[in-house]
Scaffold this motif. Structure first.
Motif, PDB file in Angstrom:
ATOM      1  N   LYS A   1       1.383   4.151  -3.033  1.00 20.94           N
ATOM      2  CA  LYS A   1       1.242   5.741  -2.905  1.00 20.94           C
ATOM      3  C   LYS A   1       2.547   6.371  -3.565  1.00 20.94           C
ATOM      4  O   LYS A   1       2.436   7.472  -3.960  1.00 20.94           O
ATOM      5  CB  LYS A   1       1.172   5.989  -1.406  1.00 20.94           C
ATOM      6  CG  LYS A   1      -0.142   5.572  -0.738  1.00 20.94           C
ATOM      7  CD  LYS A   1      -0.337   6.081   0.767  1.00 20.94           C
ATOM      8  CE  LYS A   1      -1.700   5.513   1.249  1.00 20.94           C
ATOM      9  NZ  LYS A   1      -1.343   5.707   2.963  1.00 20.94           N
TER      10      LYS A   1
ATOM     11  N   ASP B   1       0.835  -1.145  -0.130  1.00 21.04           N
ATOM     12  CA  ASP B   1       0.053   0.144   0.020  1.00 21.04           C
ATOM     13  C   ASP B   1       0.887   1.229  -0.013  1.00 21.04           C
ATOM     14  O   ASP B   1       0.727   2.289  -0.721  1.00 21.04           O
ATOM     15  CB  ASP B   1      -1.004   0.026   0.945  1.00 21.04           C
ATOM     16  CG  ASP B   1      -0.467  -0.077   2.226  1.00 21.04           C
ATOM     17  OD1 ASP B   1       0.901  -0.545   2.483  1.00 21.04           O
ATOM     18  OD2 ASP B   1      -0.949   0.222   3.473  1.00 21.04           O
TER      19      ASP B   1
ATOM     20  N   GLU C   1       1.795   6.635  -7.254  1.00 24.57           N
ATOM     21  CA  GLU C   1       1.014   7.973  -7.453  1.00 24.57           C
ATOM     22  C   GLU C   1       1.752   8.966  -7.660  1.00 24.57           C
ATOM     23  O   GLU C   1       1.582  10.083  -8.506  1.00 24.57           O
ATOM     24  CB  GLU C   1       0.095   8.019  -6.258  1.00 24.57           C
ATOM     25  CG  GLU C   1      -1.128   6.808  -6.477  1.00 24.57           C
ATOM     26  CD  GLU C   1      -2.032   6.885  -5.425  1.00 24.57           C
ATOM     27  OE1 GLU C   1      -1.856   8.124  -4.576  1.00 24.57           O
ATOM     28  OE2 GLU C   1      -2.845   6.259  -5.096  1.00 24.57           O
TER      29      GLU C   1
END
Length: 269
Positions: A138, A134, A141
């Motif tokens: 991020k 996770d 991104e």
């Protein structure tokens, strides 16, 4: 955030500029650059979101013992603190086995590295980060938002380098093993005015000088009078030291040390 000192002090300044509180704990030069554990436990608490360590360390060139690494990880698991390990100098060991990685020791570990140090290819500006899925999502991104056109030639060079990793590491190790002999002799030639704990990895070392002059003043004198750059110890969290690089060609290193010696001998006089 918490970080070890001495260290690469942008990792002090950037979080503070974003409003984060930063605590530190020292690596003890009198204990082989192992952490001051009382200070470590005061610095890393349940309120600490991130612990940053560099291992092998910049600027001391020290390597944490496996027991110290495990103690850090176990404490971070208790406080629910992510441990970010910068391992860019892993593979640049000097006459010793390869440094153990933090990766795989816990789910709270995040790892960064790149081609600029142990691989000896700083120009390609390629690095990587490994961590929980996770967290990495991020990071992607941010990467996709900030990076418009990756350098394909750098990607190709990087791929070649990592597939030839052992050869890159061997080249770096050979350069460092030869050059550390030169700087060892140089330090010894000052008859106690200089001292250091020889680095275990990397092309940098912290040299302590036996004088009251502030390290920033000493670094400025060497830069202005001799056109040689050293890092003042105050810039890495440790006054009374200078950080010296010894990763270049032999003739270049000898000339740099000769020029530094001019200013140090002036202080001794």
């Amino acid at each position: 955030m918490a970080l070890q000192v001495p260290n690469y002090m942008q990792l002090w300044g950037v979080p503070r500029s974003l409003g984060a509180e930063v605590t530190t704990f020292p690596l003890r030069g009198d204990a082989g650059w192992e952490p001051d554990w009382d200070a470590f436990e005061r610095a890393v608490t349940a309120n600490t979101r991130l612990l940053y360590v560099s291992n092998p360390n910049n600027p001391s060139g020290s390597v944490l013992s496996e027991s110290a690494m495990r103690r850090m990880v176990e404490h971070c698991e208790k406080t629910k603190t992510f441990l970010l390990a910068d391992e860019v100098y892993l593979g640049a060991e000097i006459n010793r086995p390869r440094t153990k990685s933090f990766w795989g020791m816990s789910d709270i570990v995040i790892l960064t590295s790149g081609l600029s140090k142990a691989y000896g290819i700083p120009g390609v500006r390629i690095g990587w980060i490994i961590g929980p899925k996770d967290f990495i999502a991020k990071c992607w991104e941010q990467h996709d938002y900030l990076t418009i056109g990756p350098n394909k030639m750098s990607d190709r060079i990087a791929l070649t380098a990592v597939t030839q990793r052992d050869a890159c590491y061997a080249r770096t190790g050979a350069v460092l093993a030869k050059n550390i002999e030169l700087i060892r002799e140089w330090v010894a030639s000052f008859d106690g005015f200089l001292s250091w704990q020889e680095p275990a990895a990397g092309a940098i070392g912290l040299v302590h000088y036996n004088h009251a002059i502030p390290s920033i003043e000493l670094a400025d004198r060497i830069r202005e009078r001799q056109s040689v750059l050293v890092v003042p110890g105050s810039h890495v969290g440790l006054e009374g030291y200078m950080r010296v690089w010894f990763g270049g060609k032999e003739a270049y290193l000898r000339e740099g040390l000769r020029r530094i010696a001019i200013e140090l001998n002036a202080l001794r006089a």
